[in-house]
Enzyme design. Structure first.
Site, short mmCIF file in Angstrom:
data_model
loop_
_atom_site.label_atom_id
_atom_site.label_comp_id
_atom_site.label_asym_id
_atom_site.label_seq_id
_atom_site.Cartn_x
_atom_site.Cartn_y
_atom_site.Cartn_z
NE ARG A 199 7.74 -2.44 6.27
CZ ARG A 199 6.43 -2.31 6.44
NH1 ARG A 199 5.70 -1.77 5.48
NH2 ARG A 199 5.85 -2.74 7.54
CE LYS A 244 -2.09 -1.20 3.86
NZ LYS A 244 -1.36 -2.48 4.14
NE ARG A 290 1.96 -5.40 10.88
CZ ARG A 290 3.08 -5.09 10.22
NH1 ARG A 290 4.25 -5.51 10.67
NH2 ARG A 290 3.02 -4.35 9.14
NE ARG A 321 -4.86 -1.84 9.85
CZ ARG A 321 -3.74 -1.34 9.28
NH1 ARG A 321 -3.75 -0.16 8.73
NH2 ARG A 321 -2.67 -2.05 9.27
NE ARG A 360 5.88 -0.51 10.22
CZ ARG A 360 4.75 -0.52 9.50
NH1 ARG A 360 4.68 0.17 8.37
NH2 ARG A 360 3.71 -1.20 9.91
P1 AP5 Z 1 4.85 -1.55 1.92
O1 AP5 Z 1 4.55 -0.75 0.71
O2 AP5 Z 1 5.53 -0.90 3.05
O3 AP5 Z 1 3.53 -2.34 2.39
P2 AP5 Z 1 2.25 -1.83 3.19
O4 AP5 Z 1 1.07 -2.49 2.58
O5 AP5 Z 1 2.25 -0.35 3.29
O6 AP5 Z 1 2.54 -2.52 4.57
P3 AP5 Z 1 2.40 -1.98 6.08
O7 AP5 Z 1 3.19 -2.91 6.94
O8 AP5 Z 1 2.72 -0.52 6.15
O9 AP5 Z 1 0.90 -2.19 6.33
P4 AP5 Z 1 0.17 -2.25 7.67
O10 AP5 Z 1 -1.21 -2.12 7.20
O11 AP5 Z 1 0.45 -3.42 8.52
O12 AP5 Z 1 0.84 -1.08 8.54
P5 AP5 Z 1 0.34 0.36 8.94
O13 AP5 Z 1 1.53 1.21 9.00
O14 AP5 Z 1 -0.82 0.77 8.11
O15 AP5 Z 1 5.75 -2.80 1.41
C1 AP5 Z 1 6.22 -3.79 2.32
C2 AP5 Z 1 7.59 -4.33 1.84
O16 AP5 Z 1 7.39 -4.99 0.59
C3 AP5 Z 1 8.64 -3.24 1.56
O17 AP5 Z 1 9.90 -3.72 1.88
C4 AP5 Z 1 8.53 -3.00 0.05
O18 AP5 Z 1 9.75 -2.56 -0.50
C5 AP5 Z 1 8.16 -4.39 -0.45
N1 AP5 Z 1 7.29 -4.36 -1.63
C6 AP5 Z 1 6.24 -3.53 -1.88
N2 AP5 Z 1 5.66 -3.82 -3.07
C7 AP5 Z 1 6.35 -4.88 -3.57
C8 AP5 Z 1 6.23 -5.66 -4.77
N3 AP5 Z 1 5.28 -5.39 -5.69
N4 AP5 Z 1 7.09 -6.68 -4.96
C9 AP5 Z 1 8.06 -6.95 -4.04
N5 AP5 Z 1 8.24 -6.26 -2.89
C10 AP5 Z 1 7.39 -5.23 -2.66
O19 AP5 Z 1 -0.22 0.10 10.41
C11 AP5 Z 1 0.65 -0.21 11.49
C12 AP5 Z 1 -0.15 -0.39 12.77
O20 AP5 Z 1 -0.82 0.85 13.11
C13 AP5 Z 1 -1.28 -1.42 12.74
O21 AP5 Z 1 -0.81 -2.73 12.99
C14 AP5 Z 1 -2.22 -0.90 13.84
O22 AP5 Z 1 -1.70 -1.22 15.12
C15 AP5 Z 1 -2.12 0.60 13.66
N6 AP5 Z 1 -3.13 1.12 12.71
C16 AP5 Z 1 -2.89 1.73 11.52
N7 AP5 Z 1 -4.03 2.06 10.91
C17 AP5 Z 1 -5.04 1.65 11.74
C18 AP5 Z 1 -6.46 1.68 11.64
N8 AP5 Z 1 -7.08 2.20 10.57
N9 AP5 Z 1 -7.17 1.15 12.66
C19 AP5 Z 1 -6.57 0.63 13.76
N10 AP5 Z 1 -5.23 0.56 13.90
C20 AP5 Z 1 -4.46 1.06 12.89
MG MG Z 2 2.35 1.03 4.90
#
Ligand code: AP5
Ligand code: MG
Length: 207
Positions: A127, A13, A165, A88, A154
């Site tokens: 990552r 994402k 997760r 989410r 992270r």
């Molecule tokens: P990346 O692009 O970073 O993936 P992402 O989908 O953004 O993954 P996140 O870990 O950020 O998602 P998340 O939803 O768990 O975390 P968030 O920060 O939202 O890519 C990942 C890796 O893959 C990278 O190394 C990249 O280079 C590689 N990659 C990307 N595309 C690729 C491809 N096509 N091919 C190969 N490699 C690739 O949330 C964190 C925490 O915050 C949650 O756990 C929760 O505690 C809290 N939180 C956040 N939002 C909410 C909400 N709405 N409600 C409640 N709690 C929340």
């Molecule tokens: Mg992200």
């Protein structure tokens, strides 16, 4: 363009959002990034959120809904926005609909980036993120390829937390796929290909 990016942790994402921002100059509303900034700044929100985030659990709906609702009031979102990691839960999706209908700014699309969970575990454990500019990279990047900054891992990118997760995603977030399909907003994109190939499909979906 008012867009929601849906997908499991590590689906890409943030990677796709970075490409969209560069091309369309839209604000990137990532609840994960907002929460990490609050943790780093030691604010009340950060203190409340940290335990949930480190465990890979969701921060309570009322906290997150308030945060996003407030962010959507800011004038830079009037021309459009990219929501990443929100909604989410069903309650968050319903609250978003209510807020956007109040603002008379309906969603244009919910893009689901679809990747197999086992691919994701490998991706997230390797990552690395840039401390300076937030660039999303991998363990292969000794320093940030964009700004030369320090790369870090992270706190929630360890295998046990990643698996939790993914379970939380399956239970609480994956029902939103049917929710947005029902609203005829869902477009599913195969996220297990080169990021630029994935992005070409993202753009086609928005055309
Ligand atoms: P990346 O692009 O970073 O993936 P992402 O989908 O953004 O993954 P996140 O870990 O950020 O998602 P998340 O939803 O768990 O975390 P968030 O920060 O939202 O890519 C990942 C890796 O893959 C990278 O190394 C990249 O280079 C590689 N990659 C990307 N595309 C690729 C491809 N096509 N091919 C190969 N490699 C690739 O949330 C964190 C925490 O915050 C949650 O756990 C929760 O505690 C809290 N939180 C956040 N939002 C909410 C909400 N709405 N409600 C409640 N709690 C929340
Ligand atoms: Mg992200």
């Amino acid at each position: 363009m008012n867009i929601v990016l849906l997908g499991a942790p590590g689906a890409g994402k943030g990677t796709q959002a970075a490409k969209l921002i560069e091309e369309y100059n839209l604000p990137h509303i990532s609840t994960g990034d907002m929460l990490r900034a609050a943790v780093k700044a030691g604010t009340e929100l950060g203190l409340k959120a940290k335990g949930y985030m480190d465990a890979g659990d969701l921060v309570p709906d009322d906290v997150i809904i308030g945060l996003v609702t407030e962010r959507l009031q800011e004038p830079d979102t009037e021309a459009g926005f990219i929501l990443d990691g929100f909604p989410r839960t069903s309650a968050q999706a319903v609250a978003l609909d209510a807020e956007l209908s109040k603002l008379e700014r309906p969603l244009d699309a919910a893009l689901l980036i679809d990747v197999d969970p086992e691919v994701i575990v490998g991706r997230l454990c390797s990552r690395r993120m840039c401390r300076e500019c937030g660039h999303i990279g991998t363990v292969a990047d000794a320093t940030c390829p964009k700004c030369g900054g320090e790369m870090y891992q992270r706190d929630d990118d360890n295998e046990a937390t990643v698996r939790n997760r993914l379970d939380v995603y399956e239970k609480s977030t994956s029902p939103l796929i049917d929710y947005y399909r029902g609203c005829e907003l869902l477009v599913t994109i195969d996220g297990d290909r080169d990021p630029d190939v994935v992005y070409a499909d993202v753009k086609e979906a928005l055309a």
